[in-house]
Write an enzyme that holds these catalytic residues in place. Structure first.
Site, PDB file in Angstrom:
ATOM      1  N   MET A 149      73.618 -16.753  -5.123  1.00  0.00           N
ATOM      2  CA  MET A 149      73.196 -15.431  -5.574  1.00  0.00           C
ATOM      3  C   MET A 149      74.255 -14.376  -5.244  1.00  0.00           C
ATOM      4  O   MET A 149      74.533 -13.489  -6.054  1.00  0.00           O
ATOM      5  CB  MET A 149      71.858 -15.055  -4.933  1.00  0.00           C
ATOM      6  CG  MET A 149      71.239 -13.791  -5.509  1.00  0.00           C
ATOM      7  SD  MET A 149      69.642 -13.344  -4.753  1.00  0.00           S
ATOM      8  CE  MET A 149      68.591 -14.652  -5.389  1.00  0.00           C
ATOM      9  N   GLY A 150      74.858 -14.486  -4.060  1.00  0.00           N
ATOM     10  CA  GLY A 150      75.911 -13.551  -3.688  1.00  0.00           C
ATOM     11  C   GLY A 150      77.123 -13.673  -4.588  1.00  0.00           C
ATOM     12  O   GLY A 150      77.663 -12.667  -5.070  1.00  0.00           O
ATOM     13  N   TRP A 169      77.156 -14.828  -7.572  1.00  0.00           N
ATOM     14  CA  TRP A 169      76.791 -14.348  -8.912  1.00  0.00           C
ATOM     15  C   TRP A 169      76.997 -12.838  -9.022  1.00  0.00           C
ATOM     16  O   TRP A 169      77.478 -12.336 -10.041  1.00  0.00           O
ATOM     17  CB  TRP A 169      75.331 -14.694  -9.219  1.00  0.00           C
ATOM     18  CG  TRP A 169      74.821 -13.969 -10.427  1.00  0.00           C
ATOM     19  CD1 TRP A 169      75.230 -14.141 -11.728  1.00  0.00           C
ATOM     20  CD2 TRP A 169      73.835 -12.923 -10.454  1.00  0.00           C
ATOM     21  NE1 TRP A 169      74.557 -13.264 -12.554  1.00  0.00           N
ATOM     22  CE2 TRP A 169      73.698 -12.511 -11.802  1.00  0.00           C
ATOM     23  CE3 TRP A 169      73.063 -12.310  -9.479  1.00  0.00           C
ATOM     24  CZ2 TRP A 169      72.812 -11.513 -12.182  1.00  0.00           C
ATOM     25  CZ3 TRP A 169      72.179 -11.324  -9.868  1.00  0.00           C
ATOM     26  CH2 TRP A 169      72.067 -10.937 -11.197  1.00  0.00           C
ATOM     27  N   HIS A 170      76.685 -12.100  -7.977  1.00  0.00           N
ATOM     28  CA  HIS A 170      76.895 -10.651  -8.027  1.00  0.00           C
ATOM     29  C   HIS A 170      78.380 -10.312  -8.103  1.00  0.00           C
ATOM     30  O   HIS A 170      78.757  -9.303  -8.709  1.00  0.00           O
ATOM     31  CB  HIS A 170      76.277  -9.975  -6.792  1.00  0.00           C
ATOM     32  CG  HIS A 170      74.797  -9.770  -6.906  1.00  0.00           C
ATOM     33  ND1 HIS A 170      73.876 -10.566  -6.259  1.00  0.00           N
ATOM     34  CD2 HIS A 170      74.076  -8.861  -7.594  1.00  0.00           C
ATOM     35  CE1 HIS A 170      72.658 -10.155  -6.543  1.00  0.00           C
ATOM     36  NE2 HIS A 170      72.744  -9.115  -7.350  1.00  0.00           N
ATOM     37  N   GLY A 171      79.222 -11.129  -7.489  1.00  0.00           N
ATOM     38  CA  GLY A 171      80.660 -10.879  -7.544  1.00  0.00           C
ATOM     39  C   GLY A 171      81.401 -11.651  -6.478  1.00  0.00           C
ATOM     40  O   GLY A 171      80.852 -11.921  -5.397  1.00  0.00           O
TER      41      GLY A 171
END
Length: 401
Positions: free
Chosen positions: A328-329, A331-333
């Site tokens: 998830m982290g 995915w954010h960048g």
């Protein structure tokens, strides 16, 4: 007359066009309890055109190519999934489904330029829909593949740019069966209410927090060199801004969906009243949280337990949480503070699980009343805000400016 380029739900003209365009759909659902498939397709094309056309025409081309890619990919997997190497076909299909998103995330780090011929606003959310489709076909939950309905699902314009992330089977059911008069009147009322609350959240509270307070506090933090009361104030203001801005957008998307007769799932449910971090993720950006839970965490846990990678179910669960939140982290960048944000939340969830196990073991020995509940909400809110301070990137500015 030139049609201006507009970001969804960002300008008054967008809402005016939305009201005019949806009027025939609302009338048909109220009076005839029927959808207008051809007219709805025209409306969809129009709003996609003003969102991905004009100066951002490259995004429109990328969106078109992406949809063609995903429709063909799902068709190929649906037709070849019964062959001997079914597992291989599945992993290949998932890999190819996420390939465009992966390229848009990785290539800018190598070239310092956005991949304009692939990337477009909302590519992440369409990718989640695409992967979901492949996984549910594999599980046998989707028995038939209708390319046109899949395209409608991908290009549902109220939610295309930032969600909420719907489920194909739920969407298809509502696509095939319009709500009855009583149900639609209820949806219509909820839709109007959501849109008005969205205005309050995004354009009044969100604007004040994000355009007035947040920049002023950020300037004070940077000017003072970091640790100060201004940093604490920034933490709370940024956290509230992020909620009201994104929740406001989500209410617009959900409200518009309701007006069209689709009961798109909600995205936020009073997340700052959560009494632990696990509850927070059941209330914050819910469709994204549930997507990661169902299509990554649960499947990873099944793999780990089936293959007995770890003897302890607790260890397997904790490893699953770290994998989940690292993904998830990322995915954010691909920046350190997003990755730290993921590790931070995985750690909090593992600690929360340990605390829940401890309470069960000592049931009746620990106080449990309204005061302890309020204290839990207070502590959870502090933990959430500190996590969003990491997420904001201001620490990166302070440390490496």
């Amino acid at each position: 007359m030139t049609i201006p380029h507009m970001i969804p739900y960002a300008q008054p003209l967008y809402f005016l066009l939305l009201l005019v365009a949806l009027a025939p759909i609302i009338f048909s659902l109220l009076v005839r309890n029927k959808r207008l498939p051809i007219y709805q397709a025209i409306v969809t094309f129009f709003f996609l055109f003003i969102s991905f056309g004009g100066a951002d025409w490259r995004q429109g081309v990328a969106l078109f190519g992406y949809v063609v890619w995903q429709v063909i990919l799902v068709w190929l997997y649906f037709n070849y999934r019964q062959q001997k190497n079914a597992t291989g076909w599945f992993y290949l299909a998932v890999f190819l489904a996420i390939a465009p998103l992966t390229i848009t995330k990785i290539m800018p780090l190598l070239t310092d330029k956005p991949i304009s011929f692939i990337g477009f606003l909302g590519i992440s959310y369409l990718t989640f829909k695409s992967v979901q489709m492949i996984m549910e076909i594999r599980d046998g939950m989707i028995k038939e593949y209708h390319p046109l309905r899949y395209i409608q699902f991908l290009l549902f314009f109220p939610t295309i740019s930032s969600g909420p992330i719907d489920r194909y089977r739920r969407f298809e059911k509502e696509e095939l069966q319009a709500p009855n008069a009583e149900k639609y009147v209820e949806l219509l009322g909820k839709g109007v209410q959501n849109i008005f609350v969205g205005f309050l959240y995004k354009f009044i509270i969100g604007y004040y927090l994000g355009q007035i307070l947040e920049p002023a506090l950020k300037h004070m933090v940077i000017h003072n060199g970091g640790i100060s009361w201004a940093l604490l104030g920034y933490m709370y203001v940024y956290s509230l801004y992020l909620f009201f801005d994104f929740a406001g957008y989500s209410l617009f998307a959900i409200g518009t969906s309701y007006l069209m007769g689709y009961e798109t799932p909600i995205n936020f449910n009073k997340p700052f009243l959560s009494w632990n971090i696990k509850e927070f993720w059941n209330r914050w950006h819910m469709t994204l949280s549930f997507w990661f839970r169902d299509y990554i965490y649960m499947r990873l846990m099944f793999f780990l337990m089936k293959n007995k990678v770890f003897k302890s179910k607790i260890v397997a669960s904790n490893v699953g949480y770290f994998v989940l939140f690292l993904i998830m982290g990322v995915w954010h960048g691909l920046t350190w503070f997003y990755i730290v944000y993921g590790i931070y939340h995985a750690t909090l969830i593992c600690l929360t699980d340990a605390w829940i196990r401890f309470k069960r073991k000592h049931k009746g020995q620990l106080p449990a009343n309204k005061l302890t509940h309020a204290f839990a909400v207070f502590l959870t809110f502090q933990a959430i805000c500190f996590g969003l301070l990491i997420f904001s990137g201001i620490l990166n500015t302070l440390l490496f400016a």
